[in-house]
Enzyme design. Sequence first.
Site, PDB file in Angstrom:
ATOM      1  N   GLU A  89       0.839  -1.192   0.000  1.00  0.00           N
ATOM      2  CA  GLU A  89       0.000   0.000   0.000  1.00  0.00           C
ATOM      3  C   GLU A  89       0.874   1.242   0.000  1.00  0.00           C
ATOM      4  O   GLU A  89       2.072   1.167   0.315  1.00  0.00           O
ATOM      5  CB  GLU A  89      -0.926   0.014   1.219  1.00  0.00           C
ATOM      6  CG  GLU A  89      -0.195   0.163   2.546  1.00  0.00           C
ATOM      7  CD  GLU A  89      -1.110  -0.097   3.749  1.00  0.00           C
ATOM      8  OE1 GLU A  89      -1.936  -1.021   3.696  1.00  0.00           O
ATOM      9  OE2 GLU A  89      -0.988   0.630   4.746  1.00  0.00           O
ATOM     10  N   HIS A 106       3.540  -0.815  10.595  1.00  0.00           N
ATOM     11  CA  HIS A 106       3.112   0.564  10.359  1.00  0.00           C
ATOM     12  C   HIS A 106       1.857   0.901  11.144  1.00  0.00           C
ATOM     13  O   HIS A 106       1.108   0.016  11.540  1.00  0.00           O
ATOM     14  CB  HIS A 106       2.869   0.806   8.862  1.00  0.00           C
ATOM     15  CG  HIS A 106       1.809  -0.063   8.261  1.00  0.00           C
ATOM     16  ND1 HIS A 106       2.036  -1.354   7.875  1.00  0.00           N
ATOM     17  CD2 HIS A 106       0.501   0.170   7.986  1.00  0.00           C
ATOM     18  CE1 HIS A 106       0.936  -1.873   7.365  1.00  0.00           C
ATOM     19  NE2 HIS A 106      -0.018  -0.972   7.434  1.00  0.00           N
ATOM     20  N   ARG A 130      -2.701  -7.560  13.214  1.00  0.00           N
ATOM     21  CA  ARG A 130      -2.600  -6.529  14.245  1.00  0.00           C
ATOM     22  C   ARG A 130      -1.535  -6.953  15.251  1.00  0.00           C
ATOM     23  O   ARG A 130      -1.648  -8.007  15.865  1.00  0.00           O
ATOM     24  CB  ARG A 130      -3.969  -6.396  14.907  1.00  0.00           C
ATOM     25  CG  ARG A 130      -4.233  -5.079  15.542  1.00  0.00           C
ATOM     26  CD  ARG A 130      -5.688  -4.987  16.042  1.00  0.00           C
ATOM     27  NE  ARG A 130      -6.634  -4.715  14.985  1.00  0.00           N
ATOM     28  CZ  ARG A 130      -7.792  -5.387  14.811  1.00  0.00           C
ATOM     29  NH1 ARG A 130      -8.131  -6.370  15.608  1.00  0.00           N
ATOM     30  NH2 ARG A 130      -8.589  -5.051  13.833  1.00  0.00           N
TER      31      ARG A 130
END
Length: 314
Positions: free
Chosen positions: A113, A170, A190
């Site tokens: 991304e 991130h 996560r």
Amino acid sequence: MILFLEPVLKENVWGGNRLVAEFPYRAEGEHIGECWAISAHPHGDGVVMDGEYAGFTLSRLYKEHRELFGNIGAEEFPLLIKIIDAQTDLSIQVHPDDAYAREHEGVPYGKTECWYVMDCPEDATLVIGHHAKTRKELADMIAQDKYEELIRQVPVKKGDFLQIEPGTVHAIKGGFLILETQQSSDITYRVYDYGRLVDGKPRQLHVRQSIDVINVPDEADTKALRHTDGLPQNRLNLLEECAHYKVWKLELQGELAFEQEYPFLILSVLEGCGTVDGVAVEKGAHLLLTSGHGNVRLKGEFEAILSTVGGDAS
Ligand code: ZN
């Protein structure tokens, strides 16, 4: 042909109200974190608003009319474009690459991304990468909850652009408004959620998968960030070219004409207004120029991010 899709708005614990207050989007709910603007993902498949294919989902159009997308070979529409409004910090997370996603999650795409920072507070930072030297050290620091020492904080300002490769730890923080161009995937591991409770419970962490996929040692900070101030006006300035996408920034003042030579080209207006081939567009408009569109004529004063598929997916 120019396709406009009905955006899909998402409520998130960390979301704010800017997408509804400052953009032409409508949604119920207090915490709207994401606008999936161009998406064929099963968790938010955009519907064509008008024209010959009105009512088609993007996934159906991609399946039945691949010629509109340059007959590319990607098994699903490869990109997802969203705007993210983070009122509070998102969890610290990491995404797998395609091979890991296919093997462990049964989906075709992992997630590479990139972010264009539309707005952020003064002296802001984002979490990009980590300081562990070995996978053992990484696992130990995670097990001992030493997140402050583990994660790397990178100073960021409005207009910055960041490429987030799979395996890069991130986190987006509160106060950021971001245009994200990504592979069409929502596989997220996560790592840490600041001990927050959602509906009285902590959200699930994916520690084992995270330790599997996190890049060690981490060099993301030296490669991820670039500044976009001072780029020339009235041209497509290439920000990133990777296997999955190409992304450009455009600052339009007046007019620009160019040839749409890609399998498809997505244009997202971030500020200002104008026209695309005579069709009025304003802040928050996202459109998809199909294959063979030919000459594109832009007029007005606006800032836009454009994207198309990268070499691997075509
Ligand atoms: Zn992410």
